[in-house]
Design a protein around this motif. Structure first.
Motif, short mmCIF file in Angstrom:
data_model
loop_
_atom_site.label_atom_id
_atom_site.label_comp_id
_atom_site.label_asym_id
_atom_site.label_seq_id
_atom_site.Cartn_x
_atom_site.Cartn_y
_atom_site.Cartn_z
N VAL A 1 11.14 4.37 -5.54
CA VAL A 1 12.26 5.05 -6.21
C VAL A 1 11.70 5.65 -7.49
CG1 VAL A 1 14.50 4.77 -7.28
CG2 VAL A 1 13.96 3.51 -5.20
N GLU A 2 11.49 6.97 -7.44
CA GLU A 2 10.89 7.67 -8.59
C GLU A 2 11.71 8.90 -8.95
OE1 GLU A 2 6.34 7.44 -8.36
OE2 GLU A 2 6.91 7.95 -6.32
N VAL A 3 12.72 9.17 -8.12
CA VAL A 3 13.55 10.36 -8.30
C VAL A 3 14.98 9.85 -8.54
CG1 VAL A 3 14.38 12.45 -7.14
CG2 VAL A 3 12.09 11.58 -6.66
N ASP B 1 7.70 16.36 -18.72
CA ASP B 1 6.42 16.29 -18.02
C ASP B 1 5.59 15.12 -18.57
OD1 ASP B 1 3.83 16.68 -17.07
OD2 ASP B 1 3.99 18.86 -17.16
N ARG B 2 5.19 14.20 -17.70
CA ARG B 2 4.49 13.01 -18.18
C ARG B 2 3.10 13.32 -18.73
NH1 ARG B 2 3.51 9.60 -12.59
NH2 ARG B 2 1.90 8.51 -13.75
N LEU B 3 2.61 14.55 -18.51
CA LEU B 3 1.29 14.91 -19.01
C LEU B 3 1.34 15.69 -20.32
CD1 LEU B 3 -0.29 16.13 -15.67
CD2 LEU B 3 -0.46 13.88 -16.74
N VAL C 1 0.85 -1.19 0.00
CA VAL C 1 0.00 0.00 0.00
C VAL C 1 0.89 1.24 0.00
CG1 VAL C 1 -1.70 1.33 1.33
CG2 VAL C 1 -1.88 -1.17 1.19
N ARG C 2 0.61 2.11 -0.96
CA ARG C 2 1.37 3.36 -1.01
C ARG C 2 0.65 4.44 -0.22
NH1 ARG C 2 2.54 5.99 -6.72
NH2 ARG C 2 0.34 6.56 -6.76
N MET C 3 1.39 5.17 0.57
CA MET C 3 0.81 6.29 1.30
C MET C 3 0.35 7.33 0.28
SD MET C 3 1.52 4.74 3.99
CE MET C 3 0.76 5.84 5.16
N LEU C 4 -0.60 8.17 0.69
CA LEU C 4 -1.20 9.15 -0.23
C LEU C 4 -0.14 9.88 -1.05
CD1 LEU C 4 -3.70 10.70 2.35
CD2 LEU C 4 -4.34 9.38 0.31
N ASP C 5 -0.25 9.78 -2.36
CA ASP C 5 0.72 10.44 -3.25
C ASP C 5 0.02 11.65 -3.87
OD1 ASP C 5 2.81 11.11 -4.91
OD2 ASP C 5 2.37 9.57 -6.40
N ALA C 6 0.03 12.75 -3.13
CA ALA C 6 -0.72 13.93 -3.56
C ALA C 6 0.22 14.93 -4.21
CB ALA C 6 -1.40 14.57 -2.36
N ASN D 1 7.18 5.52 -14.14
CA ASN D 1 6.53 6.66 -14.80
C ASN D 1 7.19 7.97 -14.35
OD1 ASN D 1 4.77 4.66 -15.59
ND2 ASN D 1 3.25 5.14 -14.05
N ASP D 2 7.28 8.14 -13.04
CA ASP D 2 7.92 9.36 -12.54
C ASP D 2 9.43 9.32 -12.72
OD1 ASP D 2 6.01 11.31 -11.65
OD2 ASP D 2 5.36 9.84 -10.17
N LEU D 3 10.02 8.14 -12.55
CA LEU D 3 11.48 8.08 -12.71
C LEU D 3 11.87 8.52 -14.14
CD1 LEU D 3 14.16 7.39 -11.35
CD2 LEU D 3 13.96 5.07 -12.24
N LEU E 1 5.84 20.34 -3.52
CA LEU E 1 5.54 19.61 -2.29
C LEU E 1 4.60 18.46 -2.63
CD1 LEU E 1 6.58 20.47 0.49
CD2 LEU E 1 4.36 21.56 0.90
N ARG E 2 5.13 17.39 -3.20
CA ARG E 2 4.26 16.26 -3.55
C ARG E 2 4.78 15.00 -2.87
NH1 ARG E 2 4.97 13.51 -9.41
NH2 ARG E 2 3.70 12.04 -8.24
N GLY E 3 3.96 13.94 -2.91
CA GLY E 3 4.35 12.66 -2.33
C GLY E 3 4.67 12.81 -0.85
MG MG Z 1 4.72 8.08 -9.33
#
Ligand code: MG
Ligand code: PEP
Length: 561
Positions: free
Chosen positions: A410-412, A444-446, A321-326, A434-436, A347-349
């Motif tokens: 590990v996304e950074v 930007d992934r979007l 379970v991943r903690m809220l990734d906002a 995706n983020d890595l 200020l994310r994740g």
């Molecule tokens: Mg991600």
């Protein structure tokens, strides 16, 4: 006979007659209204409400996440700000057609300027505007044709409204000239299990009525095939059909090395489908998806109920379970309240959670309570961890709540490069490709304009994965992959060769990845990973792996050959 190349989604093969997607309507002329403002306003109202009703009905027919997308589109169609913009143009003497065209274009530009989640919605506006224009002009809306027989759909790209509703009884395969492997079309095609090839630029030359073979495993569309080729494709399709409908087995390489195949889930209700498809547990439960529309932080009781339902579906199995990734594309009103110019770098994740530690503590409380009531093997992880200190912070906090297995995503690139030190403080790592990829390639992934940089096959991304894999092996800690990359059957082998010990993906991708892994030994996976790492770019890495794989021995099992 001619061959066109693109990026295949999954391992399927299908054939049939091409039907081209109806092309977009041309922009209307800006000529003055001949019927007057009142009549034009009524025309617009009627057209907009008919389109909103149609989108809502399509959503109800589709269900699931498609329903959310289509209901959001119906709301956009009737948005009061947009209506006021249309009315203003009509009052100035425009026709309904021009007012709709111009107001939607203006609204789209505004959303694009805001960026983030709203920016992503901007692309949907073209589709809605076209539907309203078609109503006004009394013509068919551009979109998926209905020729009355099964067909291979060839399109520039598909709008969410179209992809979500593709009739799988009619659409044998999908070929697009635009779009990449992480495009909306590709993700939905994978979710629906459609044989698809995206980004096949030369497919624009295919004409309605032509016979084609769509070979997603090879990423090749064969136009006007010979009878022999048709026969071979039919045999492969039948063999694959029987392979994917076999009772699912545990993920393993050809030499028996186990590679756990896990599910990415966004809500507990999707657990049953994942189990049916042979998921050996959950590799990523995106908790923020439960609360995207909540203005207030969810209570401990609300959360406990959701987590309990999820864990109860996987007795004895691992559930990460991943903690809220906002933040960035997934803002949560109760965690991200400040405007940021570059929210993906803000200020994310875990950073956002740390700034509201009470919310993080409540989530851990709810998880610990749900864990106590169920028999799953609960693992928790923090998103967007960039430093060793953040790793120590999170794992210590999780242990405070009695949660025995705590890890980091590990996304950074920073945490990949220091993976040995990060893993010294964590029980496991899960790589979010995706983020890595977004952060490694500064893309930007979007953003469609940089989509070509957003490719996890890039050797720079693969080197970072290797760092984490090697650190995990040295320290004896599991390294999972939970980004879209794990759902690509060919890349999945490379990721294992780089040291991934489990792969987590949309449940619909499990069968193809399971099959793909079963054809390669660990030594071969390592050799293929070396071939990818030696390339200069993503396309080169993919090609190098395809070529290297072609010279390896076959380990195909009788049932899947
Ligand atoms: Mg991600
Ligand atoms: C990722 O970044 O690869 C990941 C799995 O997380 P998300 O897609 O939810 O950001």
């Amino acid at each position: 006979m001619s061959e066109l190349r693109g990026v295949g989604i999954g391992l399927g093969v299908a054939q049939g007659v091409v039907v081209r997607m109806t092309e977009a309507l041309p922009a209307p002329e800006n000529s003055p209204s001949t019927v007057g403002a009142d009549a034009e306003r009524i025309r617009v109202r009627d057209a907009v409400s008919a389109v909103a009703a149609e989108l809502t009905a399509r959503g109800e027919a589709a269900g699931g996440s498609a329903q959310d997308v289509l209901e959001a589109q119906a709301m956009i169609a009737e948005d009061p700000t947009l209506q006021a913009e249309i009315d203003a143009r009509i009052d100035a003497g425009s026709t309904a057609e021009w007012a709709v065209h111009d107001a939607f274009a203006g609204f789209k530009a505004t959303l694009e300027a805001v960026g983030g989640y709203l920016g992503e919605r901007a692309a949907d506006l073209d589709d809605i505007a076209q539907r309203v224009l078609a109503r006004l002009q009394g013509v068919d809306a551009p979109g998926v044709p209905d020729p009355g027989h099964p067909f291979v759909l060839v399109a520039r790209d598909l709008a969410p409204a179209d992809t979500a509703l593709l009739d799988l009884g009619q659409v044998l395969a999908l070929v697009t000239f635009d779009g990449g492997p992480t495009s909306h079309t590709a993700i939905l095609a994978r979710e629906k299990g459609i044989v698809a090839i995206v980004g096949a630029a030369e497919a624009a030359s295919l004409a309605t009525g032509q016979h084609v073979i769509v070979d997603a495993a090879a990423g090749v569309v064969t136009a006007d095939p010979t009878d022999d080729e048709k026969e071979r494709a039919a045999q492969r399709a039948a063999a694959r059909e029987s392979a994917v409908t076999l009772p699912p087995t545990a993920g393993a390489l050809a030499d028996g090395t186990p590679i756990a195949l896990l599910a990415n889930l966004g809500k507990p209700a999707d657990a049953a489908d994942a189990v049916a498809r042979g998921a050996e547990g959950v590799g990523l439960f995106r908790t923020e998806f439960l609360f995207l529309s909540s203005a207030q932080a969810p209570t401990v009781a609300q959360q406990r109920e959701s987590y309990r339902e999820l864990l109860a579906a996987f007795p004895g199995k691992k559930v990460v379970v991943r903690m809220l990734d906002a933040g960035a594309d997934k803002p949560l009103a109760f965690l991200n309240d400040a405007h940021e110019e570059n929210p993906a770098l803000g200020l994310r994740g875990l950073r956002a959670l740390r700034a509201s530690e009470d919310i993080l503590r409540e989530q851990l409380t709810a998880l610990a309570e749900a864990d106590a009531e169920t028999d799953a093997d609960l693992w928790v992880m923090a998103p967007m961890v960039a430093t060793v200190e953040e790793t120590e912070y999170f794992t210590a906090l999780a242990r405070e709540y009695g949660l025995k297995t705590a890890g980091v995503m590990v996304e950074v690139p920073a945490s990949a490069l220091l993976a040995d030190r990060v893993l010294a403080h964590a029980d496991f790592a899960s790589i979010g490709t995706n983020d890595l990829t977004q952060y490694t390639m500064a893309a930007d992934r979007l953003l469609g304009s940089v989509a070509s940089f957003q490719d996890p096959w890039h050797p720079a991304v693969l080197r970072l994965v290797r760092e984490v894999g090697a650190a995990g092996a040295r320290l004896g800690k599991p390294v999972g992959i939970c980004g879209e990359a794990a759902a690509d059957p060919l890349l999945a082998i490379v990721l294992v060769g780089l040291g991934a010990t489990s792969l987590s993906m949309a449940p619909s991708a499990l069968a193809d990845v399971r099959h793909s892994l079963s054809e390669r030994t660990l030594d071969e996976a390592r050799a293929l990973a070396e071939a990818a790492l030696a390339a200069d770019d993503a396309a080169g890495a993919r090609l190098a792996v395809l070529e290297a794989a072609a010279s390896l021995p076959s380990h195909k099992k009788e049932t899947t050959s």
